[in-house]
Design an enzyme around this catalytic site. Structure first.
Site, mmCIF file in Angstrom:
data_model
loop_
_atom_site.group_PDB
_atom_site.id
_atom_site.type_symbol
_atom_site.label_atom_id
_atom_site.label_comp_id
_atom_site.label_asym_id
_atom_site.label_seq_id
_atom_site.Cartn_x
_atom_site.Cartn_y
_atom_site.Cartn_z
ATOM 1 N N TYR A 1 49.391 78.891 85.858
ATOM 2 C CA TYR A 1 50.528 79.186 84.992
ATOM 3 C C TYR A 1 50.177 78.721 83.577
ATOM 4 O O TYR A 1 49.258 77.915 83.387
ATOM 5 C CB TYR A 1 51.783 78.455 85.468
ATOM 6 C CG TYR A 1 52.498 79.121 86.614
ATOM 7 C CD1 TYR A 1 52.951 80.429 86.501
ATOM 8 C CD2 TYR A 1 52.746 78.438 87.797
ATOM 9 C CE1 TYR A 1 53.626 81.043 87.549
ATOM 10 C CE2 TYR A 1 53.415 79.040 88.840
ATOM 11 C CZ TYR A 1 53.854 80.348 88.710
ATOM 12 O OH TYR A 1 54.516 80.952 89.746
ATOM 13 N N HIS B 1 55.865 89.553 91.732
ATOM 14 C CA HIS B 1 56.175 88.161 92.068
ATOM 15 C C HIS B 1 57.034 88.076 93.334
ATOM 16 O O HIS B 1 57.848 87.172 93.494
ATOM 17 C CB HIS B 1 56.893 87.470 90.896
ATOM 18 C CG HIS B 1 56.486 86.037 90.704
ATOM 19 N ND1 HIS B 1 55.588 85.642 89.747
ATOM 20 C CD2 HIS B 1 56.862 84.898 91.331
ATOM 21 C CE1 HIS B 1 55.443 84.325 89.780
ATOM 22 N NE2 HIS B 1 56.206 83.858 90.747
ATOM 23 N N GLN C 1 45.100 79.701 91.050
ATOM 24 C CA GLN C 1 46.072 80.381 90.199
ATOM 25 C C GLN C 1 46.543 79.471 89.080
ATOM 26 O O GLN C 1 46.755 78.273 89.292
ATOM 27 C CB GLN C 1 47.276 80.824 91.041
ATOM 28 C CG GLN C 1 48.429 81.404 90.262
ATOM 29 C CD GLN C 1 49.570 80.411 90.058
ATOM 30 O OE1 GLN C 1 49.488 79.253 90.452
ATOM 31 N NE2 GLN C 1 50.633 80.860 89.419
ATOM 32 N N THR D 1 48.454 84.057 86.078
ATOM 33 C CA THR D 1 49.732 84.714 86.345
ATOM 34 C C THR D 1 50.409 85.129 85.038
ATOM 35 O O THR D 1 50.672 84.286 84.177
ATOM 36 C CB THR D 1 50.658 83.796 87.151
ATOM 37 O OG1 THR D 1 50.108 83.627 88.465
ATOM 38 C CG2 THR D 1 52.046 84.386 87.286
ATOM 39 N N ARG E 1 60.794 87.721 92.927
ATOM 40 C CA ARG E 1 61.365 86.418 92.565
ATOM 41 C C ARG E 1 61.511 86.215 91.050
ATOM 42 O O ARG E 1 61.918 85.143 90.622
ATOM 43 C CB ARG E 1 60.503 85.300 93.156
ATOM 44 C CG ARG E 1 60.601 85.222 94.661
ATOM 45 C CD ARG E 1 59.605 84.238 95.250
ATOM 46 N NE ARG E 1 59.886 82.853 94.953
ATOM 47 C CZ ARG E 1 60.765 82.086 95.605
ATOM 48 N NH1 ARG E 1 61.481 82.588 96.600
ATOM 49 N NH2 ARG E 1 60.931 80.824 95.274
ATOM 50 N N ARG F 1 67.531 81.686 90.288
ATOM 51 C CA ARG F 1 67.477 81.863 91.735
ATOM 52 C C ARG F 1 68.724 81.244 92.358
ATOM 53 O O ARG F 1 68.786 80.029 92.610
ATOM 54 C CB ARG F 1 66.186 81.253 92.290
ATOM 55 C CG ARG F 1 64.960 81.975 91.717
ATOM 56 C CD ARG F 1 63.654 81.414 92.150
ATOM 57 N NE ARG F 1 62.553 82.162 91.501
ATOM 58 C CZ ARG F 1 61.294 81.801 91.513
ATOM 59 N NH1 ARG F 1 60.939 80.682 92.161
ATOM 60 N NH2 ARG F 1 60.372 82.519 90.903
ATOM 61 N N LYS G 1 47.322 88.393 87.443
ATOM 62 C CA LYS G 1 48.320 88.633 88.493
ATOM 63 C C LYS G 1 49.663 88.964 87.867
ATOM 64 O O LYS G 1 50.087 88.306 86.914
ATOM 65 C CB LYS G 1 48.444 87.394 89.375
ATOM 66 C CG LYS G 1 49.479 87.490 90.490
ATOM 67 C CD LYS G 1 49.496 86.218 91.315
ATOM 68 C CE LYS G 1 50.488 86.288 92.469
ATOM 69 N NZ LYS G 1 51.893 86.277 91.982
#
Length: 416
Positions: free
Chosen positions: A159, A307, A157, A187, A310, A196, A283
């Site tokens: 970023y 996600h 994956q 992603t 999140r 968060r 994704k």
């Protein structure tokens, strides 16, 4: 509390052995104590620090997205049909590789916060269970190490690292190719950093800063502390070669903070397509229009995801947009799914609504937190067996017949 019975050589060689043995064997006793992921979660909560559990379970803002995913999955009904019982088969072919089940491990950034050494344990679990593992850019082992352990089960994956025209992004693609990775996952659904609150309240940053509160938290979690002493502090192993030597944790964390920014434009996804000869998946797709854009630039797979709740608290439950995206894409790409998968029944729901394969992150981390290094393999077998049971109950012996099962999905999103 100890980690429980250690796996035998047979169990390590074949994860299916978790279900074998007499009612008095260590494996059978463990299955009796932890028959569901809810049971696994209760044990996990007792064994890891509060900040680690909050990181694992939390979403963004008020955690509405996490709750929405759960409620939406629970609302999907599947209708059994009887009279033609046949053996159940869960094998699936994705991008030219046959896997034992349509269930894989999602990427989790800084997974070592929840259980030190998590990335390599995920890779080993994927290899042994013959399921895919999407190792993350911010995993705590390098893509080279993951590929060496997991072989054809290793996916990677990415970023976005836009500095210098995505120099590091495309070097990571080169490294994944050199390591033998077959599937690249870009992603899209992290255009800005989310807030968060659980992590902010706990002061959770990398490098980890010890306070009196966190020191006490760790001291009260001896299994986690012992794992930390064995495996070392979490680190961004994929990023270390891009900082000035010596690549300390502080330098690497600073690089991550400065460089990982935003999502990929469709132009950059097209450049990835041109640079990458293997399968390319995007994704984080939640809208059919984005699925059409992805098809237009030549992707091989679309991973429908919010996600895991999140990133954006007002996003729809991923399961509720899955049918519309699957209808638009048809057979032009593999439809994959994550966000909220906690059981084989959840996996069956997603497959019935159009997914070819599903992924889970929290479920496998809970396994590690509950059982140490062998916990991800335990969860892999648990979910696969649950899926087999659901398929048997439905009268759907194959994934293709599961995809045709009668279902009711009142909350399905209408984009018209």
């Amino acid at each position: 509390m100890t980690d429980g019975p250690r796996p035998t050589a047979a169990m390590r060689a074949s994860p299916q052995a978790w279900g074998a043995g007499s009612g008095t064997s260590p494996e059978a006793r463990l299955r009796q104590r932890l028959p569901t992921l809810d049971c696994v979660e209760r044990r996990a909560r007792r064994r890891i620090p509060r900040f680690a559990f909050d990181f694992l379970k939390g979403g963004t803002d008020a955690d509405l997205g996490v709750a929405r995913n759960r409620a939406a999955l629970d609302a999907v009904e599947l209708v059994p049909q009887f009279g033609t019982p046949k053996p159940v088969q869960t094998k699936v072919k994705l991008f030219g590789v046959e896997y034992a089940a349509p269930i894989g491990i999602s990427p989790v950034g800084v997974d070592g916060i929840v259980w030190p050494g998590a990335t390599k344990f995920f890779a080993a679990a994927a290899r042994d269970a013959r399921i895919p593992y999407i190792a993350g850019t911010l995993a705590t082992a390098s893509i080279e190490k993951v590929a060496k352990i997991a072989g054809p089960c290793a996916w990677f994956q990415l970023y976005g690292l836009p500095t210098d025209d995505h120099r590091v992004t495309f070097d990571l693609i080169r490294r994944a190719d050199a390591a033998g990775v077959r599937v690249l996952v870009a992603t899209l659904d992290a255009p800005v950093r989310s807030k968060r609150p659980h992590d902010l309240r706990n002061g959770l940053v990398v490098p980890f800063r010890t306070t009196a509160k966190t020191a006490l938290d760790v001291a009260l979690s001896p299994p986690w502390l012992l794992a930390l002493l064995r495996e070392g502090a979490p680190a961004f192993r994929n990023m270390e070669r891009y900082v000035e030597a010596p690549a300390t944790l502080a330098k690497t964390a600073g690089f991550v903070q400065d460089q990982i920014k935003g999502t990929f434009s469709w132009d950059v996804v097209k450049r990835m397509r041109d640079a990458w000869q293997g399968a390319l998946v995007v994704k984080g797709v939640l809208h059919p229009a984005d699925a059409e854009q992805a098809i237009a630039v030549g992707v091989d797979g679309i991973l429908v995801s919010n996600h895991g709740g999140r990133q954006f608290d007002a996003a729809p439950a991923a399961i509720d947009v899955l049918p519309a995206i699957a209808a638009v894409v048809g057979d032009r790409a593999n439809i994959l799914f994550d966000s909220g998968i906690r059981s084989g029944l959840d996996a069956a729901r997603a497959i019935a609504l159009g997914a070819r394969g599903v992924f889970a992150g929290r479920a496998f981390l809970l396994g590690l937190a509950a059982l140490g290094e062998r916990g991800a393999g335990y969860v892999a077998v648990l979910l696969k067996e649950e899926l087999e049971t659901v398929m048997g109950q439905l009268g759907t012996p194959s994934l293709d017949t599961l995809a045709q099962v009668a279902r009711r999905h009142r909350a399905a999103f209408d984009f018209n």
